[in-house]
Design an enzyme around this catalytic site. Structure first.
Site, PDB file in Angstrom:
ATOM      1  CG  HIS A 101      -7.493  11.607  17.057  1.00 54.30           C
ATOM      2  ND1 HIS A 101      -7.307  10.743  18.085  1.00 54.30           N
ATOM      3  CD2 HIS A 101      -7.253  10.912  15.926  1.00 54.30           C
ATOM      4  CE1 HIS A 101      -6.953   9.555  17.607  1.00 54.30           C
ATOM      5  NE2 HIS A 101      -6.907   9.627  16.296  1.00 54.30           N
ATOM      6  CG  ASP A 104      -8.912  12.657  20.669  1.00 58.20           C
ATOM      7  OD1 ASP A 104      -9.873  12.047  20.193  1.00 58.20           O
ATOM      8  OD2 ASP A 104      -7.718  12.379  20.441  1.00 58.20           O
ATOM      9  CD  GLU A 232      -1.107   4.632  14.420  1.00 56.23           C
ATOM     10  OE1 GLU A 232      -1.026   5.796  14.858  1.00 56.23           O
ATOM     11  OE2 GLU A 232      -1.915   3.789  14.864  1.00 56.23           O
ATOM     12  CG  ASP A 296       0.406   4.746  18.543  1.00 55.36           C
ATOM     13  OD1 ASP A 296       1.154   5.688  18.892  1.00 55.36           O
ATOM     14  OD2 ASP A 296      -0.712   4.934  18.016  1.00 55.36           O
ATOM     15  CG  ASP A 307      -6.596  -1.843  16.722  1.00 57.06           C
ATOM     16  OD1 ASP A 307      -5.593  -2.196  17.344  1.00 57.06           O
ATOM     17  OD2 ASP A 307      -6.787  -0.681  16.316  1.00 57.06           O
ATOM     18  CG  ASP A 309      -6.175   0.071  20.418  1.00 52.23           C
ATOM     19  OD1 ASP A 309      -5.298  -0.399  19.674  1.00 52.23           O
ATOM     20  OD2 ASP A 309      -6.913   1.021  20.076  1.00 52.23           O
TER      21      ASP A 309
HETATM   22  C1  XLS Z   1      -6.517   3.345  15.273  1.00 49.57           C
HETATM   23  C2  XLS Z   1      -5.300   4.133  15.362  1.00 49.57           C
HETATM   24  C3  XLS Z   1      -5.480   5.596  15.736  1.00 49.57           C
HETATM   25  C4  XLS Z   1      -4.241   6.381  15.428  1.00 49.57           C
HETATM   26  C5  XLS Z   1      -4.428   7.859  15.411  1.00 49.57           C
HETATM   27  O1  XLS Z   1      -6.484   2.135  15.144  1.00 49.57           O
HETATM   28  O2  XLS Z   1      -4.441   3.467  16.251  1.00 49.57           O
HETATM   29  O3  XLS Z   1      -5.848   5.735  17.059  1.00 49.57           O
HETATM   30  O4  XLS Z   1      -3.199   6.087  16.326  1.00 49.57           O
HETATM   31  O5  XLS Z   1      -5.432   8.258  14.556  1.00 49.57           O
HETATM   32 CA    CA Z   2      -2.487   4.054  17.031  1.00 50.37          CA
HETATM   33 CA    CA Z   3      -5.000   0.491  17.394  1.00 46.49          CA
END
Ligand code: XLS
Ligand code: CA
Ligand code: CA
Length: 438
Positions: A101, A104, A232, A296, A307, A309
């Site tokens: 991003h 970042d 996304e 992703d 979420d 991750d």
């Molecule tokens: C958040 C998203 C984000 C996107 C990019 O949940 O996964 O990180 O991948 O903005």
């Molecule tokens: Ca993502």
């Molecule tokens: Ca995510």
């Protein structure tokens, strides 16, 4: 230049019998699977935000990891140290792509002109670093969800000034993506949704999102961006309801607004499961619509409704993902580890263990998906399941050569049909286990 991860060597492939934690057990970049090298099947990417920025802060506590990389946070020296750390990290793991991003890369200034100047400086620095390596950008994006001005969305905001500001950020992020040779550009609609319909004009907001996407496509193409734009999908979080709920919803939106030629989807595992689907479901829906672009790579936790991750560890999910990817003929994008270490895994070693886990999980998934395809029993079962459609009547229906009246007459002569045949789910699941644990 002094190494940042001094205690970490280049990660070798040692095979499944190795117990070296800093070695791949399954990811063997040059191993050929179904005619292609593993590294070509699996264009892995490092997510700048989780790997180089996030340090463990959650809603209840502050950072646990030290991601200063020897520089003072909030400075351009730190931004450059992150580049150094990122490139050393990717080289040691054999990762060829990164995703970012805008925010970042550099500390955001109060004045966007200064932020953009910093972005120019850092992207020059990244370009320098890229020289002599085969590391490239997989995709770029603009963060249009963090700053309070985006509380009501970016493309969907009620404020025309915020909309123009979002467009400015989008243009800059596209410039950066093109400058860094990005394969794709992502739209993740974190704030494109609503908290309550009592104050929301959904149609108006969706039309405006589409307009911003059209302007981005026009601008991107005008500066030579030939890659894919991606939506996304994610159903919720941070908003209660997000417009790009899942693959099917996003595809409908892209088609409705004439964006389907320039856009594909970036499917995140944890977002698919938040939408109440399996990861494989959203991959399949994207693939059958010609829209499976990028992935992703992460996973959620079935016990938690948000979420998380997490780094991908679930070999079943990775296998079914790679099954879809192989059937799709690969991806135009890649596998971005939008994954973060758990908060108590705060050391440098943990950063490497996490990527080794993720890369090995997908390598194993690839090996097993290829075996499932070569084995052929799943394909044969599906073919046989639909074999009644090879009849004269089946062909007529498929070729649009019959009518409801004709089917009525056919069915009247036939009487009641026989049961359609067993779905054999348990038999098929047994095959998957058999191949997985061979
Ligand atoms: C958040 C998203 C984000 C996107 C990019 O949940 O996964 O990180 O991948 O903005
Ligand atoms: Ca993502
Ligand atoms: Ca995510």
């Amino acid at each position: 230049m002094k190494e940042i991860f001094e205690n970490i060597p280049v990660i070798p492939f040692e095979g499944k019998d190795s117990d070296n934690p800093l070695a791949f057990k399954y990811y063997d970049a040059d191993r050929v699977i179904l005619g292609k090298k593993m590294s070509e099947h699996l264009p892995f990417a490092m997510a700048w935000w989780h790997n180089l920025c996030a340090a463990g802060t959650d809603m209840f506590g502050r950072d646990t990891a030290d991601k200063s990389f020897g520089a003072e946070k909030g400075t351009m020296e730190h931004a450059k140290a992150k580049v150094d750390a990122g490139f050393e990290f990717m080289k040691k793991l054999g990762i060829k792509y990164f995703c970012f991003h805008d925010v970042d890369l550099v500390p955001e200034a109060d004045d966007i002109k200064e932020t953009n100047r910093r972005l120019d400086e850092i992207s020059d620095y990244i370009l320098e670093k890229m020289k002599g390596t085969d590391i490239k950008c997989l995709w770029g994006t603009a963060n249009m969800f963090g700053n309070p001005r985006f509380m009501n969305g970016a493309g969907s905001t009620n404020s025309v000034d915020v909309y123009a500001f979002a467009a400015k950020k989008k243009k800059k992020a596209l410039d950066l993506t093109v400058k860094l040779g990005g394969r794709g550009y992502v739209f993740w609609g974190g704030r494109e949704g609503y908290e309550t319909l009592l104050n929301t004009d959904v149609k108006f907001e969706q039309e405006n999102i589409a307009k911003l996407m059209h302007m981005a496509v026009d601008y991107g193409r005008s500066i030579g961006f030939t890659g894919d734009f991606y939506i996304e999908p994610k159903p919720k979080e941070p908003m209660k309801h997000q417009y790009d709920f899942d693959a099917a919803t996003a595809i409908g939106f892209l088609r409705q607004y004439g964006l389907d030629k320039d856009f594909k989807l970036n499917i995140e595992a944890n977002h698919a499961t938040l939408a109440g689907h399996t990861f494989q479901h959203d991959l399949r829906i994207s693939a059958i619509n010609g829209m499976l672009g990028s992935i992703d790579a992460n996973q959620g936790d079935t016990l938690l409704g948000w979420d998380t991750d997490e780094f991908p560890f679930n070999v079943y999910e990775a296998t079914m993902c790679m099954y879809e990817v192989l059937k799709n003929g690969g991806l135009t994008g890649g596998f971005n580890f939008d994954s973060k270490n758990r908060r108590p895994s705060y050391t440098e070693e943990d950063m490497f263990y996490a990527y080794i886990l993720g890369m090995d999980t997908f390598a194993l998934g690839l090996i097993k998906a290829a075996e499932l395809i070569e084995d052929g029993r799943l394909d044969r079962f599906v073919e046989q399941k639909y074999s009644s459609w090879n009849s004269e009547l089946g062909k007529k229906i498929r070729n649009n050569e019959t009518t409801l009246e004709e089917l009525f007459r056919y069915a009247e002569e036939m009487g009641a049909p026989e049961l359609p045949g067993s779905g054999r789910q348990e038999y098929l699941e047994g095959i998957v286990n058999n191949i997985l644990f061979k």
